[in-house]
Design a protein around this motif. Structure first.
Motif, PDB file in Angstrom:
ATOM      1  N   SER A 179       0.992  -1.227  -0.075  1.00 25.35           N
ATOM      2  CA  SER A 179       0.034  -0.321   0.230  1.00 25.35           C
ATOM      3  C   SER A 179       1.028   1.560   0.458  1.00 25.35           C
ATOM      4  O   SER A 179       1.038   2.508  -0.808  1.00 25.35           O
ATOM      5  N   LYS A 180       1.610   1.462   0.549  1.00 26.07           N
ATOM      6  CA  LYS A 180       2.848   2.483   0.872  1.00 26.07           C
ATOM      7  C   LYS A 180       3.276   2.725  -0.491  1.00 26.07           C
ATOM      8  O   LYS A 180       3.530   3.376  -1.586  1.00 26.07           O
ATOM      9  N   GLN A 181       4.173   1.516  -1.548  1.00 22.71           N
ATOM     10  CA  GLN A 181       4.422   0.846  -2.620  1.00 22.71           C
ATOM     11  C   GLN A 181       3.600   1.966  -3.557  1.00 22.71           C
ATOM     12  O   GLN A 181       3.911   3.490  -4.890  1.00 22.71           O
ATOM     13  N   LYS A 182       1.839   1.601  -3.351  1.00 22.48           N
ATOM     14  CA  LYS A 182       1.156   2.074  -4.676  1.00 22.48           C
ATOM     15  C   LYS A 182       1.424   3.746  -4.525  1.00 22.48           C
ATOM     16  O   LYS A 182       0.721   4.875  -5.305  1.00 22.48           O
ATOM     17  N   LEU A 183       1.122   4.211  -2.653  1.00 22.26           N
ATOM     18  CA  LEU A 183       0.709   5.593  -3.182  1.00 22.26           C
ATOM     19  C   LEU A 183       2.209   6.110  -3.396  1.00 22.26           C
ATOM     20  O   LEU A 183       2.183   7.287  -3.612  1.00 22.26           O
ATOM     21  N   LEU A 184       3.221   6.217  -3.013  1.00 24.96           N
ATOM     22  CA  LEU A 184       4.780   6.404  -3.459  1.00 24.96           C
ATOM     23  C   LEU A 184       4.365   6.051  -5.469  1.00 24.96           C
ATOM     24  O   LEU A 184       4.787   7.911  -6.152  1.00 24.96           O
ATOM     25  N   SER A 185       3.986   5.597  -5.708  1.00 26.00           N
ATOM     26  CA  SER A 185       3.818   5.938  -7.757  1.00 26.00           C
ATOM     27  C   SER A 185       3.278   6.350  -8.031  1.00 26.00           C
ATOM     28  O   SER A 185       3.382   6.988  -8.715  1.00 26.00           O
ATOM     29  N   LEU A 186       1.969   7.000  -7.182  1.00 25.62           N
ATOM     30  CA  LEU A 186       0.820   7.509  -7.815  1.00 25.62           C
ATOM     31  C   LEU A 186       1.652   8.889  -7.429  1.00 25.62           C
ATOM     32  O   LEU A 186       1.128   9.861  -8.570  1.00 25.62           O
ATOM     33  N   THR A 187       2.317   8.896  -6.565  1.00 21.42           N
ATOM     34  CA  THR A 187       2.471  10.334  -6.882  1.00 21.42           C
ATOM     35  C   THR A 187       3.880  10.604  -7.599  1.00 21.42           C
ATOM     36  O   THR A 187       4.185  11.764  -8.415  1.00 21.42           O
ATOM     37  N   GLU A 188       4.894   9.613  -7.879  1.00 21.68           N
ATOM     38  CA  GLU A 188       5.130   9.695  -9.154  1.00 21.68           C
ATOM     39  C   GLU A 188       4.557  10.200 -10.377  1.00 21.68           C
ATOM     40  O   GLU A 188       4.992  10.769 -10.942  1.00 21.68           O
ATOM     41  N   GLU A 189       3.530   9.076 -10.875  1.00 25.13           N
ATOM     42  CA  GLU A 189       3.069   9.205 -12.017  1.00 25.13           C
ATOM     43  C   GLU A 189       2.257  10.307 -11.605  1.00 25.13           C
ATOM     44  O   GLU A 189       2.059  10.921 -13.037  1.00 25.13           O
ATOM     45  N   ARG A 190       1.975  11.547 -11.071  1.00 21.95           N
ATOM     46  CA  ARG A 190       1.459  12.831 -11.026  1.00 21.95           C
ATOM     47  C   ARG A 190       2.745  13.981 -11.882  1.00 21.95           C
ATOM     48  O   ARG A 190       2.172  14.207 -12.429  1.00 21.95           O
ATOM     49  N   ILE A 191       3.604  13.281 -10.941  1.00 23.49           N
ATOM     50  CA  ILE A 191       4.943  14.594 -12.248  1.00 23.49           C
ATOM     51  C   ILE A 191       5.092  13.389 -12.969  1.00 23.49           C
ATOM     52  O   ILE A 191       5.092  15.091 -13.766  1.00 23.49           O
ATOM     53  N   ASP A 192       4.892  12.482 -13.305  1.00 23.88           N
ATOM     54  CA  ASP A 192       5.123  12.327 -15.281  1.00 23.88           C
ATOM     55  C   ASP A 192       4.175  12.667 -15.540  1.00 23.88           C
ATOM     56  O   ASP A 192       5.035  13.016 -17.389  1.00 23.88           O
ATOM     57  N   GLY A 193       3.202  12.864 -15.651  1.00 20.97           N
ATOM     58  CA  GLY A 193       1.514  12.989 -15.616  1.00 20.97           C
ATOM     59  C   GLY A 193       1.856  14.295 -16.863  1.00 20.97           C
ATOM     60  O   GLY A 193       1.778  14.703 -17.628  1.00 20.97           O
ATOM     61  N   ARG A 194       2.409  14.960 -16.099  1.00 21.78           N
ATOM     62  CA  ARG A 194       2.834  16.802 -15.948  1.00 21.78           C
ATOM     63  C   ARG A 194       3.764  16.708 -17.429  1.00 21.78           C
ATOM     64  O   ARG A 194       3.998  17.792 -17.692  1.00 21.78           O
ATOM     65  N   ILE A 195       5.478  16.343 -16.908  1.00 22.51           N
ATOM     66  CA  ILE A 195       6.341  16.120 -17.662  1.00 22.51           C
ATOM     67  C   ILE A 195       5.353  16.162 -19.367  1.00 22.51           C
ATOM     68  O   ILE A 195       5.496  16.272 -20.119  1.00 22.51           O
ATOM     69  N   LEU A 196       4.841  14.575 -19.318  1.00 24.82           N
ATOM     70  CA  LEU A 196       4.395  14.394 -20.356  1.00 24.82           C
ATOM     71  C   LEU A 196       3.305  14.966 -21.214  1.00 24.82           C
ATOM     72  O   LEU A 196       3.148  15.049 -22.217  1.00 24.82           O
ATOM     73  N   GLU A 197       2.509  15.864 -20.844  1.00 26.18           N
ATOM     74  CA  GLU A 197       1.819  17.147 -20.915  1.00 26.18           C
ATOM     75  C   GLU A 197       2.500  17.938 -21.542  1.00 26.18           C
ATOM     76  O   GLU A 197       2.382  18.742 -22.862  1.00 26.18           O
ATOM     77  N   PHE A 198       3.824  18.315 -20.801  1.00 28.04           N
ATOM     78  CA  PHE A 198       4.060  19.535 -21.454  1.00 28.04           C
ATOM     79  C   PHE A 198       4.686  18.878 -23.432  1.00 28.04           C
ATOM     80  O   PHE A 198       4.741  19.417 -24.544  1.00 28.04           O
ATOM     81  N   ILE A 199       5.315  17.254 -23.340  1.00 23.71           N
ATOM     82  CA  ILE A 199       5.815  16.733 -24.463  1.00 23.71           C
ATOM     83  C   ILE A 199       4.431  16.778 -25.306  1.00 23.71           C
ATOM     84  O   ILE A 199       4.340  17.263 -26.711  1.00 23.71           O
ATOM     85  N   GLY A 200       3.706  16.584 -24.774  1.00 26.12           N
ATOM     86  CA  GLY A 200       1.922  16.960 -25.943  1.00 26.12           C
ATOM     87  C   GLY A 200       1.808  17.915 -26.402  1.00 26.12           C
ATOM     88  O   GLY A 200       0.924  18.005 -26.881  1.00 26.12           O
TER      89      GLY A 200
END
Length: 406
Positions: A179-200
Motif C-alpha cells: 500500500s505504501k509503494q502504491k502511494l509513492l508510485s501514484l505521487t511519482e506518476e503525477r509528476i511524470d503525467g505533468r511532464i507528458l503534458e509538456f511533451i504533448g
C-alpha cells in the motif's frame, strides 16, 4: 512439545536440476521447465517459463510434484543465494527444473512442505545458506552441502500451525508495504503525467500548431568536466531514476561502470547525470549526493536558469518512453549508446518556461523526503519479516500464543 534435531538429508530429498545444453532446445518431448529467474523469495514468477526437451526417463527424475520446494542454486550475492518457493502445480501437466535450481522434496508425510519452505527462507535470511555457499563472483550451493544442513523439526501439527501463522503474518507485512509503494508510485506518476503534458504540447508528438517549441539538449544543458575529488563517494545513476551515492542504495539496479579513480569525474548535488549506455533504461536523473562517477556518464548543469530536477526527470521520461533511443546510431545488447555528447546534445526536447520547470522541480524535491521515509519503512518491514520467520522456525516464538503482527 518436542522438536527433533536432524539434517535436511533425513527429512527431504535434495536434487539438482538438469543442465541445459543446445541439443535440448528442440526435440519430441518439449516440456516447460523452471530456472532461477522464476524463483523469488517465497514467490514463483511464471510470466517467462521456457521449454526444453526432456526424455521420458529424464522427466521421471526432474519433474515437479505439488509440495516440492525450489531453491536457487547460484547468485551474485551471498544474501540472495538460496531464495526459495513452493511448487503447487500452477502450470498443468509435466513441469521440470533446470540446474540453476535445487529441489527439496519431503521424504514422508511427517514433513509439511510449507514448513520446509519457511525453514528454507529462514536458512537464507539467517545466513545459514550463505555460510555454505562457495564461489567468488557467483556463489553456488552444492546439493551435498545443503543435505548436511541442520534442521529442527517439530511435530507435524506444529509444522502446520507454524506455516499457517507465517502465511498470515507475512501477508499482513507485505500488504502494508504494498500500500505504501502504491502511494509513492501514484505521487511519482503525477509528476511524470505533468511532464507528458509538456511533451504533448510540443512538436515532438504532433505536426499541428503547438504551444511549446523545441530546442536541442545542448542549448538547455551544459556538459561539465570536473576532476575527481579524492575520497569522494561513488555516484551511481540507478535505473529507477535516482542518482545518489552507491553506499545509500541496494546492490542492484545499475550497471557496474561508476568509478572513484583518476579517470572519473566529480558530481555535485543538483547536477543532471546521464548514463551514456544505460540512460535508455532510465539511468538518468538529478544527483542527490556529491562524489565521483565514471566517464561513461554525462554530468550537466542547466542553462538559462533552468531547473535541474525538472531536466533530470524530463530526460528520464523521454528515455523510458523510447524517444531518446530513436536518435542513437549504434547499440549494444539491451542498450542504446548515448556516449557521444555532440550527437546526444542535438536531440530536440520541449522548451518549457522556467516557471513551469520550477513547479515540477518543487514537486520532485517534495517527494524526496517521502521516498526516503518510505524506503526506511520498507527496510524496517523487511527486517521485521526476516526476524519473525527466523524466530518462529527456530521455535523462539510459540505460535499457539503469539498475537502476531498488529
Amino acid at each position: 512439545m518436542s522438536w527433533r534435531n536432524t539434517t535436511l538429508r533425513a527429512v527431504s530429498d535434495v536434487a539438482l536440476g538438469r543442465q541445459r545444453a543446445p541439443q535440448h532446445a528442440t526435440g519430441p518431448n518439449m516440456v516447460p521447465y523452471l530456472r532461477a529467474a522464476n524463483v523469488k523469495d517465497g514467490v514463483l514468477d511464471l510470466d517467462d517459463v521456457l521449454e526444453m526437451n526432456f526424455t521420458p526417463s529424464e522427466q521421471n527424475v526432474f519433474s515437479l510434484r505439488p509440495g516440492d520446494v525450489l531453491m536457487t542454486e547460484g547468485s551474485g550475492s551471498r544474501s540472495v543465494v538460496g531464495s526459495s518457493a513452493v511448487w503447487r502445480s500452477e502450470i498443468g501437466g509435466t513441469v521440470c527444473f533446470q540446474n540453476t535450481l535445487l529441489r527439496l522434496r519431503p521424504r514422508s508425510d511427517a514433513t509439511d512442505p510449507r514448513y520446509l519452505a519457511w525453514w528454507a527462507q529462514a536458512a537464507r535470511v539467517s545466513g545459514q545458506l550463505a555460510a555454505i555457499a562457495g564461489g567468488a563472483n557467483i556463489y553456488h550451493l552444492s546439493a551435498e552441502r545443503v543435505r548436511q544442513l541442520a534442521i529442527s523439526l517439530p511435530p507435524l501439527e506444529e509444522q502446520r500451525r507454524i506455516a499457517d501463522f507465517l502465511d498470515r503474518e507475512t501477508q499482513k507485512i507485505d500488504a502494508v508495504v504494498s500500500s505504501k509503494q502504491k502511494l509513492l508510485s501514484l505521487t511519482e506518476e503525477r509528476i511524470d503525467g505533468r511532464i507528458l503534458e509538456f511533451i504533448g504540447s510540443s512538436p515532438l508528438v504532433s505536426d499541428r500548431e503547438t504551444v511549446l517549441s523545441t530546442l536541442p539538449i545542448r542549448r538547455l544543458l551544459l556538459k561539465l568536466v570536473r576532476p575527481v575529488v579524492t575520497g569522494g563517494e561513488v555516484i551511481t545513476a540507478f535505473r529507477d531514476g535516482q542518482v545518489t551515492a552507491r553506499s545509500q542504495r541496494r546492490a542492484e539496479g545499475y550497471t557496474l561502470s561508476s568509478s572513484a579513480d583518476a579517470h572519473g569525474q566529480h558530481v555535485d548535488v543538483g547536477d543532471v547525470v546521464i548514463h551514456g549506455l544505460d540512460g535508455f533504461a532510465g539511468a538518468i536523473g538529478t544527483s542527490e549526493a556529491a562524489g565521483n562517477c565514471s566517464p561513461v556518464y554525462h554530468v550537466c548543469a542547466p542553462l538559462r536558469g533552468g531547473n535541474a530536477w525538472y531536466f533530470g526527470r524530463l530526460l528520464r521520461v523521454l528515455a523510458v518512453s523510447g524517444y531518446l533511443g530513436l536518435f542513437a546510431t549504434s547499440t549494444r545488447e539491451r542498450a542504446v549508446d548515448f556516449r557521444n555528447w555532440d550527437q546526444f546534445g542535438r536531440i530536440p526536447v520541449p522548451d518549457v518556461p522556467v516557471e513551469e520547470q520550477d513547479e515540477i522541480g518543487e514537486w520532485i524535491t517534495s517527494v524526496r523526503p517521502l521516498r526516503a521515509l518510505m524506503e526506511r519503512s520498507f527496510s524496517l518491514a523487511e527486517e521485521r519479516r526476516r526476524a519473525l520467520i527466523t524466530a518462529v522456525v527456530n521455535g523462539q516464538i510459540d505460535v499457539t500464543t503469539a498475537r502476531g503482527v498488529d
